[in-house]
Design a protein around this motif. Structure first.
Motif, PDB file in Angstrom:
ATOM      1  N   ASP A   1       3.492  11.018  -1.127  1.00 47.76           N
ATOM      2  CA  ASP A   1       3.954  10.637   0.195  1.00 47.76           C
ATOM      3  C   ASP A   1       4.969  11.992   0.038  1.00 47.76           C
ATOM      4  O   ASP A   1       6.346  12.129  -0.753  1.00 47.76           O
ATOM      5  N   PRO A   2       5.116  12.795   1.559  1.00 49.89           N
ATOM      6  CA  PRO A   2       6.174  13.590   1.302  1.00 49.89           C
ATOM      7  C   PRO A   2       7.685  13.464   1.477  1.00 49.89           C
ATOM      8  O   PRO A   2       8.617  14.098   1.309  1.00 49.89           O
ATOM      9  N   GLU A   3       7.915  12.362   0.913  1.00 53.90           N
ATOM     10  CA  GLU A   3       9.726  11.570   1.121  1.00 53.90           C
ATOM     11  C   GLU A   3      10.072  10.884  -0.098  1.00 53.90           C
ATOM     12  O   GLU A   3      10.967  10.875  -0.250  1.00 53.90           O
ATOM     13  N   ALA A   4       8.543  10.721  -1.202  1.00 61.13           N
ATOM     14  CA  ALA A   4       9.329  10.796  -2.563  1.00 61.13           C
ATOM     15  C   ALA A   4      10.658  11.559  -2.640  1.00 61.13           C
ATOM     16  O   ALA A   4       9.897  12.461  -2.635  1.00 61.13           O
ATOM     17  N   PRO A   5      11.335  10.708  -3.593  1.00 63.87           N
ATOM     18  CA  PRO A   5      12.822  11.628  -3.926  1.00 63.87           C
ATOM     19  C   PRO A   5      12.390  12.415  -4.690  1.00 63.87           C
ATOM     20  O   PRO A   5      11.419  13.261  -5.823  1.00 63.87           O
ATOM     21  N   TRP A   6      13.420  13.808  -4.626  1.00 63.85           N
ATOM     22  CA  TRP A   6      13.207  14.854  -5.961  1.00 63.85           C
ATOM     23  C   TRP A   6      13.714  14.718  -6.943  1.00 63.85           C
ATOM     24  O   TRP A   6      14.788  13.779  -7.312  1.00 63.85           O
ATOM     25  N   SER A   7      13.179  15.254  -8.008  1.00 64.89           N
ATOM     26  CA  SER A   7      13.616  14.789  -9.795  1.00 64.89           C
ATOM     27  C   SER A   7      13.164  16.219 -10.561  1.00 64.89           C
ATOM     28  O   SER A   7      12.856  16.824  -9.859  1.00 64.89           O
TER      29      SER A   7
ATOM     30  N   ARG B   1      11.584  18.237  -1.085  1.00 61.73           N
ATOM     31  CA  ARG B   1      12.151  16.758  -1.097  1.00 61.73           C
ATOM     32  C   ARG B   1      13.022  16.186  -1.455  1.00 61.73           C
ATOM     33  O   ARG B   1      14.416  17.071  -1.403  1.00 61.73           O
ATOM     34  N   PRO B   2      13.207  15.148  -0.499  1.00 60.62           N
ATOM     35  CA  PRO B   2      14.479  14.535  -0.552  1.00 60.62           C
ATOM     36  C   PRO B   2      15.631  14.144  -1.938  1.00 60.62           C
ATOM     37  O   PRO B   2      15.142  14.132  -3.001  1.00 60.62           O
ATOM     38  N   VAL B   3      16.647  14.822  -1.977  1.00 63.21           N
ATOM     39  CA  VAL B   3      17.479  14.405  -3.054  1.00 63.21           C
ATOM     40  C   VAL B   3      17.810  12.877  -2.551  1.00 63.21           C
ATOM     41  O   VAL B   3      18.951  12.529  -1.787  1.00 63.21           O
TER      42      VAL B   3
END
Length: 375
Positions: free
Chosen positions: A166-172, A223-225
């Motif tokens: 999923d491209p919206e999986a959060p940044w880590s 990716r989203p924070v």
């Protein structure tokens, strides 16, 4: 006397190892007594809660206050904090158990391995390749060492997950080169490289990996924070593949991905020899598939749960399967026994360094688009 253990990190791996330490006296009565002495982290409130849940006696927010005051130090933090605390502990004469990959970069891994050498053979320095401790993998190693598969021709290893599809999986931190060093390559590929070295790295099997050609790929660039409207760039690979040349002429392939839709934690190895073949998947970790050319035309599935199978005599009756968490119990048993006896432990920092050399060669090959020699 009990061994006082200090642990840096209390999330995924912290839970896995705390659980393993708690299980040891129940199932491995010859294991040394262990005290979960101090849990180390930055957030004091979260640390206090974790210490209560995981059974630690105290907390500390500075690892430097701990490494010289415990009998063993577990470094389970993110990759970028592996080097400094581990080296400090070894310089203090404290045995160290460090998560994989050994470090974000080859240079840091070399420095850590040198610190382990300087500490001496009576100060164990272990690298956390827990899949060496799967009973079915130990069973496979017995077969290979006994020459059951004959001359090794093909070696394959892959590690497939899908948690980033999923491209919206959060940044880590695992998406950041400065913190992780690499992506699927270091996180997953390190396990595969070590497992293949463990299984066929002996001189009379495939031998060491001597040449490599690699390819890295990133599918989502940012990716989203979490808990913000911002995004951050992804600066590591999402997937890699590689071709291998082994010392004794065997061919090999490696692959890992966090984008393999439908695969949750599928670590698979296949080894093909002149007298037979075997294959193993972590998603069916109690089974080993084996084919011998002089016995049958296809694979048989061996359920590795009998009392005389590796480690199984400590657990349940035949057919009562083990799980992923049991690999950590076996790993902790071996490491803490080595600490208690001032003996050596494998996989060591040297094994971690050997894996890191392969990972670095894959990155170099991808960058230069050419084969890289490991000899």
């Amino acid at each position: 006397m009990s061994l006082e253990v200090g642990v840096l990190g209390y999330r995924f791996m912290g839970k896995a190892h705390a659980n393993a330490m708690a299980r040891l006296p129940m199932f491995f009565p010859d294991a040394p007594d262990v005290e979960r002495s101090v849990l180390v982290g930055r957030d004091e409130a979260a640390l206090t809660d974790a210490a209560d849940r995981l059974g630690f006696d105290s907390i500390a927010t500075d690892w430097a206050e701990v490494v010289d005051d415990v009998d063993a130090f577990y470094n389970l933090g993110p990759n970028h904090v592996h080097a400094e605390p581990s080296i400090a502990a070894l310089e203090a004469g404290t045995p160290v158990f460090c998560e994989k990959p050994l470090a974000p970069t080859l240079e840091e891994a070399e420095t850590m391995a040198e610190a382990a050498r300087n500490a001496g053979s009576d100060v164990p320095a272990g690298c956390a390749f827990n899949y060496r401790f799967v009973p079915a993998i130990r069973y496979a190693k017995r077969l290979l060492e006994a020459g059951e598969l004959g001359e090794i021709h093909h070696v394959r290893g892959r590690y497939l997950q899908d948690w980033l599809v999923d491209p919206e999986a959060p940044w880590s931190w695992r998406n950041d080169e400065e913190l992780a060093g690499s992506g699927a390559l270091g996180d997953l590929g390190a396990h595969t490289v070590d497992l293949l070295r463990f299984l066929v790295g002996d001189d009379d099997l495939a031998g060491e990996m001597v040449g490599i050609s690699g390819h890295l790929q990133t599918f989502v660039d940012e990716r989203p924070v979490p808990d913000s409207d911002e995004t951050r760039p992804v600066t590591v690979d999402d997937a890699y593949s590689a071709q291998l040349e082994f010392e004794n002429g065997a061919m090999g392939t490696l692959e890992a991905s966090r984008f393999a839709t439908g695969h949750k934690n599928d670590h698979t190895v296949e080894i093909h020899g002149s007298e037979g073949s075997l294959r193993f998947s972590l998603e069916r970790l109690n089974e080993l598939e084996l084919m011998r050319t002089n016995e049958n035309r296809g694979y048989e599935t061996i359920l590795v749960t009998d009392e005389d199978d590796p480690y199984v005599d400590h657990w349940w009756p035949p057919g009562h399967v083990l799980g992923w968490e049991h690999t950590f119990v076996h790993e902790n048993y071996e490491f803490l026994s080595a600490v208690s006896e001032a003996g050596e432990f494998e996989p060591s920092f040297e094994d971690g360094l050997a894996a890191q050399r392969v990972l670095a060669a894959i990155e170099e090959s991808d960058e230069n688009r050419e084969w890289v020699s490991l000899e």
